[in-house]
Design a protein around this motif. Structure first.
Motif, PDB file in Angstrom:
ATOM      1  N   ALA A   1       5.017  19.035   2.246  1.00  0.00           N
ATOM      2  CA  ALA A   1       5.498  17.666   2.087  1.00  0.00           C
ATOM      3  C   ALA A   1       4.604  16.863   1.147  1.00  0.00           C
ATOM      4  O   ALA A   1       5.094  16.026   0.385  1.00  0.00           O
ATOM      5  CB  ALA A   1       5.575  16.977   3.449  1.00  0.00           C
ATOM      6  N   ALA A   2       3.308  17.124   1.192  1.00  0.00           N
ATOM      7  CA  ALA A   2       2.354  16.350   0.389  1.00  0.00           C
ATOM      8  C   ALA A   2       2.243  16.833  -1.046  1.00  0.00           C
ATOM      9  O   ALA A   2       1.725  16.116  -1.894  1.00  0.00           O
ATOM     10  CB  ALA A   2       0.982  16.361   1.065  1.00  0.00           C
ATOM     11  N   GLY A   3       2.708  18.029  -1.338  1.00  0.00           N
ATOM     12  CA  GLY A   3       2.740  18.493  -2.720  1.00  0.00           C
ATOM     13  C   GLY A   3       1.682  19.516  -3.079  1.00  0.00           C
ATOM     14  O   GLY A   3       0.785  19.821  -2.291  1.00  0.00           O
ATOM     15  N   PRO A   4       1.777  20.046  -4.299  1.00  0.00           N
ATOM     16  CA  PRO A   4       0.938  21.181  -4.705  1.00  0.00           C
ATOM     17  C   PRO A   4      -0.544  20.869  -4.831  1.00  0.00           C
ATOM     18  O   PRO A   4      -1.369  21.785  -4.836  1.00  0.00           O
ATOM     19  CB  PRO A   4       1.532  21.595  -6.055  1.00  0.00           C
ATOM     20  CG  PRO A   4       2.209  20.373  -6.568  1.00  0.00           C
ATOM     21  CD  PRO A   4       2.717  19.639  -5.352  1.00  0.00           C
ATOM     22  N   HIS A   5      -0.912  19.607  -4.937  1.00  0.00           N
ATOM     23  CA  HIS A   5      -2.327  19.250  -5.084  1.00  0.00           C
ATOM     24  C   HIS A   5      -2.904  18.651  -3.805  1.00  0.00           C
ATOM     25  O   HIS A   5      -3.987  18.076  -3.823  1.00  0.00           O
ATOM     26  CB  HIS A   5      -2.503  18.285  -6.259  1.00  0.00           C
ATOM     27  CG  HIS A   5      -1.957  18.842  -7.535  1.00  0.00           C
ATOM     28  ND1 HIS A   5      -2.534  19.916  -8.178  1.00  0.00           N
ATOM     29  CD2 HIS A   5      -0.872  18.507  -8.249  1.00  0.00           C
ATOM     30  CE1 HIS A   5      -1.826  20.205  -9.256  1.00  0.00           C
ATOM     31  NE2 HIS A   5      -0.807  19.367  -9.317  1.00  0.00           N
ATOM     32  N   ALA A   6      -2.179  18.805  -2.709  1.00  0.00           N
ATOM     33  CA  ALA A   6      -2.590  18.224  -1.431  1.00  0.00           C
ATOM     34  C   ALA A   6      -3.712  19.038  -0.797  1.00  0.00           C
ATOM     35  O   ALA A   6      -3.916  20.208  -1.111  1.00  0.00           O
ATOM     36  CB  ALA A   6      -1.395  18.181  -0.479  1.00  0.00           C
TER      37      ALA A   6
ATOM     38  N   MET B   1       0.839  -1.176   0.000  1.00  0.00           N
ATOM     39  CA  MET B   1       0.000   0.000   0.000  1.00  0.00           C
ATOM     40  C   MET B   1       0.890   1.247   0.000  1.00  0.00           C
ATOM     41  O   MET B   1       1.823   1.350   0.775  1.00  0.00           O
ATOM     42  CB  MET B   1      -0.897  -0.002   1.249  1.00  0.00           C
ATOM     43  CG  MET B   1      -1.746   1.249   1.363  1.00  0.00           C
ATOM     44  SD  MET B   1      -2.698   1.333   2.891  1.00  0.00           S
ATOM     45  CE  MET B   1      -3.931   0.114   2.557  1.00  0.00           C
ATOM     46  N   THR B   2       0.586   2.185  -0.859  1.00  0.00           N
ATOM     47  CA  THR B   2       1.346   3.421  -0.948  1.00  0.00           C
ATOM     48  C   THR B   2       0.862   4.403   0.106  1.00  0.00           C
ATOM     49  O   THR B   2      -0.345   4.599   0.279  1.00  0.00           O
ATOM     50  CB  THR B   2       1.164   4.054  -2.342  1.00  0.00           C
ATOM     51  OG1 THR B   2       1.594   3.108  -3.310  1.00  0.00           O
ATOM     52  CG2 THR B   2       1.957   5.320  -2.470  1.00  0.00           C
ATOM     53  N   ALA B   3       1.794   5.002   0.800  1.00  0.00           N
ATOM     54  CA  ALA B   3       1.448   6.017   1.799  1.00  0.00           C
ATOM     55  C   ALA B   3       0.942   7.254   1.069  1.00  0.00           C
ATOM     56  O   ALA B   3       1.585   7.740   0.139  1.00  0.00           O
ATOM     57  CB  ALA B   3       2.658   6.335   2.658  1.00  0.00           C
TER      58      ALA B   3
ATOM     59  N   ILE C   1       1.260   7.121   6.430  1.00  0.00           N
ATOM     60  CA  ILE C   1       1.963   8.409   6.473  1.00  0.00           C
ATOM     61  C   ILE C   1       3.286   8.249   5.724  1.00  0.00           C
ATOM     62  O   ILE C   1       4.102   7.391   6.064  1.00  0.00           O
ATOM     63  CB  ILE C   1       2.224   8.863   7.928  1.00  0.00           C
ATOM     64  CG1 ILE C   1       0.918   8.943   8.731  1.00  0.00           C
ATOM     65  CG2 ILE C   1       2.991  10.182   7.949  1.00  0.00           C
ATOM     66  CD1 ILE C   1      -0.049  10.020   8.289  1.00  0.00           C
ATOM     67  N   ALA C   2       3.479   9.072   4.696  1.00  0.00           N
ATOM     68  CA  ALA C   2       4.680   8.977   3.867  1.00  0.00           C
ATOM     69  C   ALA C   2       5.882   9.642   4.519  1.00  0.00           C
ATOM     70  O   ALA C   2       7.013   9.183   4.358  1.00  0.00           O
ATOM     71  CB  ALA C   2       4.433   9.603   2.496  1.00  0.00           C
ATOM     72  N   MET C   3       5.637  10.746   5.234  1.00  0.00           N
ATOM     73  CA  MET C   3       6.749  11.474   5.857  1.00  0.00           C
ATOM     74  C   MET C   3       6.215  12.451   6.884  1.00  0.00           C
ATOM     75  O   MET C   3       5.027  12.761   6.912  1.00  0.00           O
ATOM     76  CB  MET C   3       7.590  12.203   4.820  1.00  0.00           C
ATOM     77  CG  MET C   3       6.907  13.388   4.170  1.00  0.00           C
ATOM     78  SD  MET C   3       7.949  14.283   2.993  1.00  0.00           S
ATOM     79  CE  MET C   3       8.390  13.013   1.866  1.00  0.00           C
TER      80      MET C   3
ATOM     81  N   ARG D   1      -3.416  15.118   2.721  1.00  0.00           N
ATOM     82  CA  ARG D   1      -3.498  14.001   1.778  1.00  0.00           C
ATOM     83  C   ARG D   1      -2.907  14.454   0.455  1.00  0.00           C
ATOM     84  O   ARG D   1      -3.207  15.536  -0.034  1.00  0.00           O
ATOM     85  CB  ARG D   1      -4.946  13.587   1.569  1.00  0.00           C
ATOM     86  CG  ARG D   1      -5.078  12.341   0.722  1.00  0.00           C
ATOM     87  CD  ARG D   1      -6.541  11.934   0.551  1.00  0.00           C
ATOM     88  NE  ARG D   1      -6.708  10.567   0.150  1.00  0.00           N
ATOM     89  CZ  ARG D   1      -6.352  10.063  -1.028  1.00  0.00           C
ATOM     90  NH1 ARG D   1      -5.759  10.824  -1.912  1.00  0.00           N
ATOM     91  NH2 ARG D   1      -6.559   8.790  -1.315  1.00  0.00           N
ATOM     92  N   ARG D   2      -2.061  13.615  -0.100  1.00  0.00           N
ATOM     93  CA  ARG D   2      -1.478  13.923  -1.407  1.00  0.00           C
ATOM     94  C   ARG D   2      -2.575  13.981  -2.458  1.00  0.00           C
ATOM     95  O   ARG D   2      -3.601  13.311  -2.344  1.00  0.00           O
ATOM     96  CB  ARG D   2      -0.456  12.854  -1.801  1.00  0.00           C
ATOM     97  CG  ARG D   2       0.796  12.935  -0.945  1.00  0.00           C
ATOM     98  CD  ARG D   2       1.777  11.868  -1.333  1.00  0.00           C
ATOM     99  NE  ARG D   2       3.068  12.170  -0.716  1.00  0.00           N
ATOM    100  CZ  ARG D   2       4.077  11.337  -0.695  1.00  0.00           C
ATOM    101  NH1 ARG D   2       3.959  10.142  -1.246  1.00  0.00           N
ATOM    102  NH2 ARG D   2       5.198  11.683  -0.127  1.00  0.00           N
ATOM    103  N   GLY D   3      -2.339  14.787  -3.499  1.00  0.00           N
ATOM    104  CA  GLY D   3      -3.308  14.937  -4.579  1.00  0.00           C
ATOM    105  C   GLY D   3      -3.353  13.717  -5.462  1.00  0.00           C
ATOM    106  O   GLY D   3      -2.615  12.740  -5.270  1.00  0.00           O
TER     107      GLY D   3
END
Length: 132
Positions: free
Chosen positions: A103-108, A1-3, A38-40, A126-128
């Motif tokens: 940390a999660a990015g521009p679409h988070a 499963m991807t974080a 949680i990815a980071m 949450r990441r986009g």
């Protein structure tokens, strides 16, 4: 499963690790997330020399990423709880929310807004759809 989520942490100088750990666990439960989702963990670069963020990263097995105040300040339009007091203290309007979003990015998007307890703040983003 991807974080798919990133956690942001801010804390006062005299905050205790146990309080930070309890708050992180509370926020993860509230979001319905396990630690593996949680990815980071992210925070302000000034926190890189302290024990709390590094200790949480070790405890959960998450990589830690530290951001400049300018990078976190760039997240201000996406913050749910910007703070002028935090800006005066560290140069950005939000550490926990800003770090989670950066940390999660521009679409988070924030799934747990800034939650505070015992001198510690925590937020989860949450990441986009593109995974960033």
């Amino acid at each position: 499963m991807t974080a798919t989520h990133c956690l942001g942490i801010g804390h006062e100088t005299d905050a205790e690790f146990a309080a930070a750990l309890a708050l992180v666990q509370q926020c993860c439960r509230q979001a319905g997330l396990g630690a593996h989702e949680i990815a980071m963990i992210g925070s302000l670069e000034a926190k890189a020399t302290g024990d709390i963020v590094a200790g949480l990263a070790r405890h959960f097995g998450w990589p830690a990423q530290y951001f400049t105040a300018a990078t976190l300040e760039a997240e201000t339009p996406r913050l749910l709880n910007p703070s002028d007091a935090v800006f005066r203290a560290v140069g950005c309007h939000g550490v926990a929310e800003g770090a989670a979003l950066a940390a999660a990015g521009p679409h988070a998007s924030l799934v747990i807004p800034k939650t505070s307890k015992a001198g510690v703040t925590c937020a989860i983003a949450r990441r986009g759809g593109d995974g960033r």
